[in-house]
Design a protein around this motif. Structure first.
Motif, PDB file in Angstrom:
ATOM      1  N   CYS A 182       0.832  -1.208   0.000  1.00  9.06           N
ATOM      2  CA  CYS A 182       0.000   0.000   0.000  1.00  9.06           C
ATOM      3  C   CYS A 182       0.864   1.255   0.000  1.00  9.06           C
ATOM      4  O   CYS A 182       0.436   2.299  -0.517  1.00  9.06           O
ATOM      5  CB  CYS A 182      -0.968  -0.003   1.183  1.00  9.06           C
TER       6      CYS A 182
ATOM      7  N   GLN B  97      -8.384  -0.342  -3.540  1.00  7.25           N
ATOM      8  CA  GLN B  97      -8.215  -0.789  -2.157  1.00  7.25           C
ATOM      9  C   GLN B  97      -8.258   0.366  -1.158  1.00  7.25           C
ATOM     10  O   GLN B  97      -8.163   0.151   0.043  1.00  7.25           O
ATOM     11  CB  GLN B  97      -6.893  -1.549  -2.009  1.00  7.25           C
TER      12      GLN B  97
ATOM     13  N   TYR C 102      -6.040   1.676   3.527  1.00  4.75           N
ATOM     14  CA  TYR C 102      -6.247   0.732   2.449  1.00  4.75           C
ATOM     15  C   TYR C 102      -6.576  -0.626   3.065  1.00  4.75           C
ATOM     16  O   TYR C 102      -6.227  -0.892   4.224  1.00  4.75           O
ATOM     17  CB  TYR C 102      -4.980   0.604   1.590  1.00  4.75           C
TER      18      TYR C 102
ATOM     19  N   ASP D  91      -5.104  -3.186   2.618  1.00  6.46           N
ATOM     20  CA  ASP D  91      -3.866  -3.897   2.915  1.00  6.46           C
ATOM     21  C   ASP D  91      -2.886  -3.063   3.729  1.00  6.46           C
ATOM     22  O   ASP D  91      -1.705  -3.398   3.810  1.00  6.46           O
ATOM     23  CB  ASP D  91      -3.195  -4.388   1.632  1.00  6.46           C
TER      24      ASP D  91
END
Length: 285
Positions: free
Chosen positions: A4, A47, A92, A94
């Motif tokens: 990310c 994301q 995000y 992730d």
């Protein structure tokens, strides 16, 4: 979580490239529009969920208030020949990001360059610190302040806070600061490295990367288990604001190496004018 930071680095770099282009065309916007524009570059990431905290978008003297929020009043407009501070982050799926960059708007003064360079020197000193197992963030805090102290300056906030994965972005138990904290830093912990300087009614400076604690494998013959930091944030530091004459060769090498890493990581995600901007923003000094 590292993935990310690559995408976030590309998003923020697109914003900075856009900002430089607009300033060059004498288009100066207010703090609110700039914060919204920055988020628009993050929004294209599937994301991306939301900001990890309220963006600090601070023009000129507003940046002298280290926790300034443009939403608490009438947003100020950028002015030429000044500094712009933007502290922002993203959630995000992730991972979580948090980054601050100080940007030159037009021509800047020798005072601006001196103070930004002193802040960067502290940032580098902390980033390159090696420390034995059991060391706390309180013990490392002076690394980030020592160059400011030597010139009679300081800042009134912590140097680093813990960051988790899609949590509250400012979290413990780890931190780096003057205040007592007995939590030893351990591999895998993520913290911010964010020294700054704030001149009342003048300007504000902060340079923030997230870093990860890791074992220091370079010291193979060390008598104790040693740790170090590695940067996770991948966004250029404004070269226009630096006084190279105040930097050591080791500090210059750190900056060039960091920018090489930034370019290699995020250049595949950029093209055209944005890639040209990144090439110039990460050139060796």
């Amino acid at each position: 979580m590292r993935a990310c930071h690559v995408r976030d680095g590309a998003a923020v770099s697109r914003f900075l490239a856009w900002l430089d282009k607009e300033v060059a065309a004498d288009k100066l916007y207010d703090e609110a529009l700039l914060a919204d524009k920055l988020e628009s570059f993050r929004l294209v990431d599937k994301q991306y969920v939301e900001p990890s905290f309220d963006t600090i978008s601070a023009a000129g003297s507003n940046a002298a208030m280290c926790h300034y929020n443009h939403m608490n009043g009438t947003p100020a407009q950028l002015t030429m020949n000044s500094l712009y501070l933007v502290d922002s982050g993203a959630q995000y799926f992730d991972g979580t990001t948090d980054v601050t960059r100080t940007i030159a708007i037009g021509e800047v003064t020798d005072e601006h360059r001196t103070m930004v360079t002193l802040v960067l020197k502290g940032h580098i000193a902390l980033d390159t610190a090696r420390f034995p197992k059991g060391t706390t963030g309180q013990q490392l805090d002076a690394f980030a302040r020592m160059h400011l102290w030597q010139h009679g300056f300081d800042y009134d906030h912590g140097t680093g806070h813990g960051v988790g994965h899609f949590l509250s972005v400012h979290e413990g138990p780890q931190r780096i600061g003057k205040n007592a904290n007995g939590v030893a830093l351990q591999p895998g912990m993520v913290l911010s490295n964010e020294p700054g300087y704030y001149k009342a009614d003048g300007f504000g400076i902060r340079i923030e990367n997230l870093v990860e604690v890791r074992r220091c494998d370079a010291l193979k013959d060390a008598e104790r288990e040693m740790f170090e930091f590695t940067p996770m944030t991948l966004i250029p530091i404004d070269l226009r604001l630096l006084d190279k004459s105040l930097m050591t060769q080791a500090e210059i090498s750190w900056l060039n190496s960091y920018h090489t890493r930034v370019f290699r990581a995020i250049s595949p995600l950029l093209s055209g004018d944005e890639l040209d901007w990144l090439t110039k923003a990460t050139q060796a000094i």
